[in-house]
Design a protein around this motif. Structure first.
Motif, PDB file in Angstrom:
ATOM      1  N   SER A  50       0.837  -1.215   0.000  1.00 13.14           N
ATOM      2  CA  SER A  50       0.000   0.000   0.000  1.00 13.14           C
ATOM      3  C   SER A  50       0.865   1.255   0.000  1.00 13.14           C
ATOM      4  CB  SER A  50      -0.929   0.019   1.211  1.00 13.14           C
ATOM      5  OG  SER A  50      -0.200   0.268   2.409  1.00 13.14           O
ATOM      6  N   SER A  52       1.774   2.792   2.811  1.00 16.36           N
ATOM      7  CA  SER A  52       1.188   3.668   3.838  1.00 16.36           C
ATOM      8  C   SER A  52       2.239   4.438   4.634  1.00 16.36           C
ATOM      9  CB  SER A  52       0.315   2.845   4.796  1.00 16.36           C
ATOM     10  OG  SER A  52       1.076   1.836   5.429  1.00 16.36           O
ATOM     11  N   GLN A  56       2.579   8.498   4.947  1.00 23.13           N
ATOM     12  CA  GLN A  56       2.562   9.159   6.252  1.00 23.13           C
ATOM     13  C   GLN A  56       3.812  10.017   6.437  1.00 23.13           C
ATOM     14  OE1 GLN A  56      -0.086   8.991   8.891  1.00 23.13           O
ATOM     15  NE2 GLN A  56       1.144  10.835   9.033  1.00 23.13           N
ATOM     16  N   LEU A 718      -5.253   5.103  -2.853  1.00 21.63           N
ATOM     17  CA  LEU A 718      -5.310   6.099  -1.793  1.00 21.63           C
ATOM     18  C   LEU A 718      -6.379   7.130  -2.164  1.00 21.63           C
ATOM     19  CD1 LEU A 718      -3.923   9.098  -2.617  1.00 21.63           C
ATOM     20  CD2 LEU A 718      -1.847   7.717  -2.547  1.00 21.63           C
ATOM     21  N   PHE A 771      -4.413  -1.334  10.358  1.00 20.39           N
ATOM     22  CA  PHE A 771      -5.202  -1.591   9.153  1.00 20.39           C
ATOM     23  C   PHE A 771      -6.551  -2.195   9.526  1.00 20.39           C
ATOM     24  CE2 PHE A 771      -1.201  -0.993   7.035  1.00 20.39           C
ATOM     25  CZ  PHE A 771      -1.540  -0.545   5.762  1.00 20.39           C
ATOM     26  N   THR A 787      -7.357  -1.273   4.723  1.00 18.16           N
ATOM     27  CA  THR A 787      -7.328   0.186   4.634  1.00 18.16           C
ATOM     28  C   THR A 787      -6.881   0.794   5.957  1.00 18.16           C
ATOM     29  OG1 THR A 787      -8.695   2.146   4.159  1.00 18.16           O
ATOM     30  CG2 THR A 787      -9.794   0.310   5.217  1.00 18.16           C
ATOM     31  N   THR A 788      -6.176   1.929   5.861  1.00 18.92           N
ATOM     32  CA  THR A 788      -5.733   2.636   7.062  1.00 18.92           C
ATOM     33  C   THR A 788      -5.744   4.134   6.795  1.00 18.92           C
ATOM     34  OG1 THR A 788      -3.994   2.771   8.744  1.00 18.92           O
ATOM     35  CG2 THR A 788      -3.266   2.588   6.461  1.00 18.92           C
ATOM     36  N   VAL A 790      -4.299   8.058   7.170  1.00 18.07           N
ATOM     37  CA  VAL A 790      -3.055   8.818   7.347  1.00 18.07           C
ATOM     38  C   VAL A 790      -3.435  10.199   7.883  1.00 18.07           C
ATOM     39  CG1 VAL A 790      -1.595   7.637   5.676  1.00 18.07           C
ATOM     40  CG2 VAL A 790      -3.150   9.389   4.873  1.00 18.07           C
ATOM     41  N   VAL A 804      -5.366   5.111   2.782  1.00 14.43           N
ATOM     42  CA  VAL A 804      -4.572   4.368   1.819  1.00 14.43           C
ATOM     43  C   VAL A 804      -4.838   2.886   2.061  1.00 14.43           C
ATOM     44  CG1 VAL A 804      -2.548   4.387   3.334  1.00 14.43           C
ATOM     45  CG2 VAL A 804      -2.249   4.029   0.868  1.00 14.43           C
TER      46      VAL A 804
END
Length: 1088
Positions: A50, A52, A56, A718, A771, A787-788, A790, A804
């Protein structure tokens, strides 16, 4: 003896088996180790593909140059309300210009009975006869597909005319009125040039024709009939009359049997169709006693909303004739209801009328009027004499003429429509004489008349399929007819509610925020949780009550109705509520604190509200980059922006309609289209997001080029609050499992005018850095999304910058999962108590990966993926709920549709037996054959609801509106592990549950050989209908919520000519229908 030994052996074996089962132990430490290893691998996989951590880091790098602002909901709601007010104000100005033009044209026109005038009939245009010549009224009419009008073929240089099939299209009254209305063509075009966002403009004539701009080719129904009559439309009726209280009195004595009762019922239904949500109604049936068709509504008036009107129609169909007619008591009861409503400030507090439907009035009823209605005559009485007999015509007419009403003789079903319309013209007289041009706004409605409308059902957000209409009455200004109060018709224009709601941009409201509109009656015009459609088989259809959904039925956590009451009263303010929301089609509950801000839209009956979620929903970060720098990154091939949002207005100049929002934004930023109206703030934020996220494209490409992408990793993505998205496809479309994911058809996972993507909404409720994993089952195609969120921080505040994620196949996860959950045969088991070595591949074990809402992510049986775990193993889920690892959340749906078995084709209106109607009709035809041929509109009857094919008269599961409750579940993140033994009769089932660190998942390992289904049934998520006892149901039906009455009322004028009370010449019957009547009748006569 041998049998006994054998039996003992079996019992001993069973005892040993049960003992073994009872002693089986799954080591929790083993499961914990598996969960830890799987967590590390899953997290590493998600972070790597991803990107991520990189995103970030890039956001961290720009924290020194960004600003985080607290959104002021009070200021925003006023700004948006002002924008909406300006927009609706421009529509009102357009309608006023139409009304003025139509009245001036009539003022200077002298009626010409011999007028010959060719016009473009929308049913006949571009139609040629056998010789290739255009048919009469059907000349060449150029049509061109137009994006602005739902890609319909239209003529923006001219309007044309639609005439209902039951109206003769060359009647002198029709021709003179159409000739007059030609003056509207220039005004239509001028309005559209002044305001290119206008959609349909029209004039509905009191004579029955409908002038529409732009001109279109009108498509008849499947029977070749143009059933549409503009005078039946809500915009026409509301503009033509002020609010009204109506009591419908219907004679159900023995003399009303057969076709008379059929006509009476149709008359009632037609009257009900002329009522709207600002009107109030009740229906009384009488013989020698008074009977309310709905006993619950005894002695009162109820709001004539769609729900109540359909309810009355259903009950009216069940009426049966019996006994002798006694009108006096029923008339007294009707006057008492209206008098009490007026005295107590209930009902419309405007017009009041009694509609008497009978085949004769024999009693001495004058004393009733002397007691209740004379001399003021506040209540008008309209009479409908049913059937061919004229014996009591004089009495029936006397009642109407002495109570400022109107008398009509309804001898056939074809007569009903025109005769019912007469009462609207009478009620409009005071307004016409006063020359009060009240502008009205309709409730939300779904127009299924025009072509291609139904195609939108599958392409747009349900709540934004609706529209409202603004309309204004058109009067005759001729002095010689002033006291007659002649209504010429109604002009109007449609406003799609989607265009209105675009003025409250989604990006400002955040992931869970939204805007909504309600009417003065508390009914929803637009709301993201409004669901006006339901699925009937494979077809999407409007719900029977789709436009009478109350705000309290959507914002149901507002139990005291404080929000609703304040908004209905037109107040400005704000309110905080703790609410249970849900996403993913109601499967995943969210606990949010919403801040509601609301205000009135001046000069309309509407109130506007918006919601910001407390916390991240009220914080927004603002960045700034140069246009040059941003444009470079905005043109990246992996980048897109929200197609349904308005970055730049493309609807003003027709030349811009061919561009997508991304294309038009780039043209504006390049200086190619400097005159475009664009959202500068949104564009600036989009440019900033493009620059910050640009390294992600290079990162994803490097992975694809330099490293072997693990099979099953399919898509990285994202999204930011500005509606910007970047997508990387690790796998080609041929090999991808999730072919639909993040395509234009995947509305749930894109930024739309209605909502943020599902993965974005789930991410913002997940702790940053962790996540959220969830399964998707798209018509049997199953895959997993991670998905997570930021974030970005500045000056002690932290705001969500975006989300993202990663989409992967089940094969990939299963491969990792089964590899981890298997101990080798040489495992050191000396310090482990219980089964060792342990393997999820063993037939003795069942292993699952379950998300925090209880949905199965992985299982040995692929069929169980995506299903609720309580349906898969009710015993373990019930125990986990009892232990507190999962908790139940009760949710409600007040817009549900439930099955309701009836022996008819419609839940709203039971249909008469075709045999019954046919026998009654034949008997009537043979006794009145000549009159039938002359003036009976057989087509209107044939295509009415009273005739259905015999094969449709079977038991069906009709869907009817209802209220339901349904459960959802949430895991308690503080409970990290659990294990227990479930006693299930002769066996015991052990299970171990372990939280998977840094995720929303739990690992479940259970014994597979102990069947607990007899002791523990499945835990379903299916909604259950909320059923009320009779008294509670009655109170709910007749209860009247707080509402705001329309400001104007025109119920009386001293110059009104009340002597015009019936016997007016009707418009000539259609030649087409006359021919159709002959064609259908002759075979019927031959049958005898």
């Amino acid at each position: 003896m041998g049998q006994r030994i054998k039996l003992h052996g079996i019992v001993g074996f069973l005892f040993l088996w049960v003992t073994v089962q009872a002693q089986m132990k799954i080591p929790p430490e083993t499961v914990q180790q598996w969960a830890s290893v799987f967590s590390t691998q899953l997290r590493d996989l998600s972070i790597k593909y991803s990107g991520s951590l990189l995103l970030q880091k890039k956001l961290k790098d720009v924290e020194s140059i960004i600003q985080i602002v607290d959104l002021d909901g009070g200021d925003l709601v006023k700004d948006y309300a002002d924008e909406i007010e300006r927009m609706l104000g421009s529509k009102m100005k357009s309608v006023k210009r139409l009304a003025e033009s139509a009245e001036d044209a009539d003022l200077y026109h002298e009626f010409n009975a011999s007028l010959e005038f060719d016009y473009y009939n929308s049913m006949l245009i571009n139609t040629a006869d056998e010789d290739g010549n255009f048919v009469d009224l059907g000349g060449e009419f150029p049509l061109e597909e137009n994006e602005h009008f739902n890609k319909m073929a239209v003529n923006t240089q001219m309007s044309n005319i639609q005439v209902p099939t039951n109206v003769y299209n060359k009647d002198p009254n029709i021709l003179n009125a159409i000739y007059n209305s030609e003056a509207l063509n220039d005004v239509f075009i001028g309005n559209f040039q002044k305001d290119p966002t206008l959609t349909w403009q029209y004039f509905g004539s009191s004579t029955g024709f409908f002038r529409i701009y732009p001109g279109i080719k009108w498509t008849p129904d499947t029977n070749g009939v143009a059933a549409f009559d503009c005078r039946n439309r809500n915009w026409y009726i509301q503009a033509a009359t002020s609010p009204k209280d109506i009591i419908i009195m219907v004679d159900i004595s023995g003399s009303m049997k057969g076709l008379k009762m059929t006509i009476a019922k149709h008359t009632i239904n037609t009257i009900l169709d002329t009522l709207g949500e600002n009107d109030f109604v009740n229906v009384i049936a009488y013989t020698d006693y008074v009977r309310y068709v709905e006993p619950c509504f005894k002695g009162t008036l109820v709001q004539a909303d769609l729900d109540n009107r359909e309810h009355f129609k259903m009950l009216v169909e069940e009426l049966h004739v019996k006994g002798e007619a006694k009108i006096k008591n029923a008339m007294k009861e009707s006057f008492k209801i209206l008098s009490e409503a007026r005295a107590n400030g209930l009902g419309s507090m405007c017009n009041q009328a009694i509609m008497l439907i009978t085949d004769g009035a024999m009693e001495d009823f004058e004393s009733v009027f002397e007691e209740f209605n004379w001399p003021e005559r506040r209540v008008r009485v309209f009479t409908y004499l049913i059937g061919r007999e004229m014996t009591f015509a004089q009495n029936t007419k006397w009642i109407a003429c002495n109570n400022k009403g109107y008398y009509t003789h309804v001898s056939t079903l074809a007569d009903v429509q025109e005769n019912v319309m007469e009462y609207l013209h009478v009620l409009s007289r005071p307004m016409v004489i006063n020359h009060d041009h009240d502008i009205i706004w309709t409730e939300a409605y779904m127009d299924t008349v025009l072509p291609k409308t139904k195609e939108l059902f599958n392409t747009k957000a349900q709540s934004l399929l609706l529209m409202t209409s603004v309309a204004m009455p058109v009067f005759s200004k001729k002095k010689e007819t002033l006291s007659h109060g002649i209504l010429l018709g109604v002009v109007g224009s449609d406003i799609p509610l989607m265009e209105v709601m675009k003025l409250a941009p989604r990006y400002m409201l955040g992931a869970h925020g939204y805007a909504f509109l309600i009417t003065n009656n508390g009914y929803i015009l637009a709301h993201p949780d409004l669901r006006p459609l339901y699925k009937d088989g494979k077809k999407l259809k409007p719900k029977p009550n789709y436009n009478s959904v109350d705000l309290s039925e959507v914002e149901w956590e507002d139990t005291e109705e404080m929000l609703r009451t304040a908004m209905v009263r037109g107040e400005t303010g704000n309110l905080g509520l703790n609410i249970r929301a849900s996403v993913d089609n109601g499967k995943r509950p969210l606990f949010l604190t919403n801040e509601y801000f609301y205000t009135n839209i001046d000069d309309t009956p509407f109130s506007f509200g918006m919601v910001l979620t407390r916390g991240h929903g009220k914080l927004m970060f603002v960045g700034n980059v140069s246009v040059e720098e941003g444009l470079h990154d905005l043109t990246s091939p992996d980048l897109s922006i929200a197609a349904e949002w308005t970055y730049c207005e493309t609807d003003i100049d027709p030349a811009h309609r061919k561009y997508s929002q991304l294309q038009v934004a780039i043209r504006y930023l390049l200086g190619k289209e400097p005159d475009l109206e664009c959202d500068e703030f949104l564009l600036q934020q989009t440019l900033f997001d493009a620059v910050v996220t640009a390294p992600m494209e290079a990162y994803w490409n490097a992975l694809m080029l330099n490293a072997r992408v693990e099979p099953g990793i399919e898509t990285a993505f994202l999204g930011t609050r500005s509606g910007l998205m970047r997508i990387a496809r690790y796998a080609g479309v041929e090999t991808r499992v999730a072919k639909k994911f993040l395509t234009p058809a995947d509305k749930d996972n894109l930024f739309t005018i209605d909502h943020f993507p599902l993965w974005y909404r789930l991410a913002v409720e997940t702790p940053p850095g962790s996540f959220f994993y969830y399964p998707i089952n798209d018509k049997g195609v199953k895959y997993v999304v991670a998905t997570t969120a930021v974030t970005v921080s500045s000056q002690g505040k932290t705001a969500i910058a975006g989300a993202v994620g990663l989409q992967m196949s089940l094969d990939l996860l299963e491969k990792r999962f089964w590899a981890i959950t298997k101990q080798d045969s040489n495992t050191d088991c000396s310090n482990i108590e219980g089964l060792c070595p342990l393997s999820c591949e063993s037939p003795e074990l069942s292993c699952f990966l379950v998300d925090n809402n209880g949905f199965t992510l992985l299982s040995k049986d692929r069929k169980e993926v995506g299903r609720f775990f309580g349906e898969v193993d009710g015993s373990v889920m019930a125990t986990l709920i009892k232990m507190g690892m999962f908790r139940k959340v009760s949710l409600f749906d007040y817009q549900a549709m439930c099955k309701n078995s009836h022996h008819h084709a419609s839940g709203a209106r039971p249909l008469l037996s075709p045999l019954y109607v046919a026998v009654a009709l034949l008997r009537w035809i043979f006794s009145n054959a000549l009159m039938f041929l002359l003036d009976f509109n057989f087509c209107a009857l044939w295509h009415s609801d009273y005739f259905v094919d015999a094969h449709k008269q079977k038991k069906v599961e009709a869907m009817v509106p209802c209220e339901t409750a349904y459960p959802a579940f949430m895991a308690d993140s503080s409970v990290r592990e659990a294990n227990s033994i479930i006693k299930c009769g002769r066996c015991q089932k052990m299970f171990v549950v372990q939280q998977v660190p840094d995720s929303n998942l739990v690992f479940v390992v259970t014994e597979a050989n102990c069947d607990c289904s007899r002791q523990y049934g499945p835990i379903p998520l299916q909604p259950k209908e909320i059923k009320y006892i009779t008294t509670v149901k009655c109170n709910r039906m007749k209860s009247q919520k707080v509402r705001r009455r329309p400001e104007s009322c025109h119920a009386y004028h001293p110059k009104e000519n009340a002597k015009d009370c019936g016997g007016a010449t009707a418009i000539s019957p259609s030649i087409t229908l006359f021919s159709a009547s002959l064609l259908v009748t002759v075979p019927l006569l031959l049958l005898t």
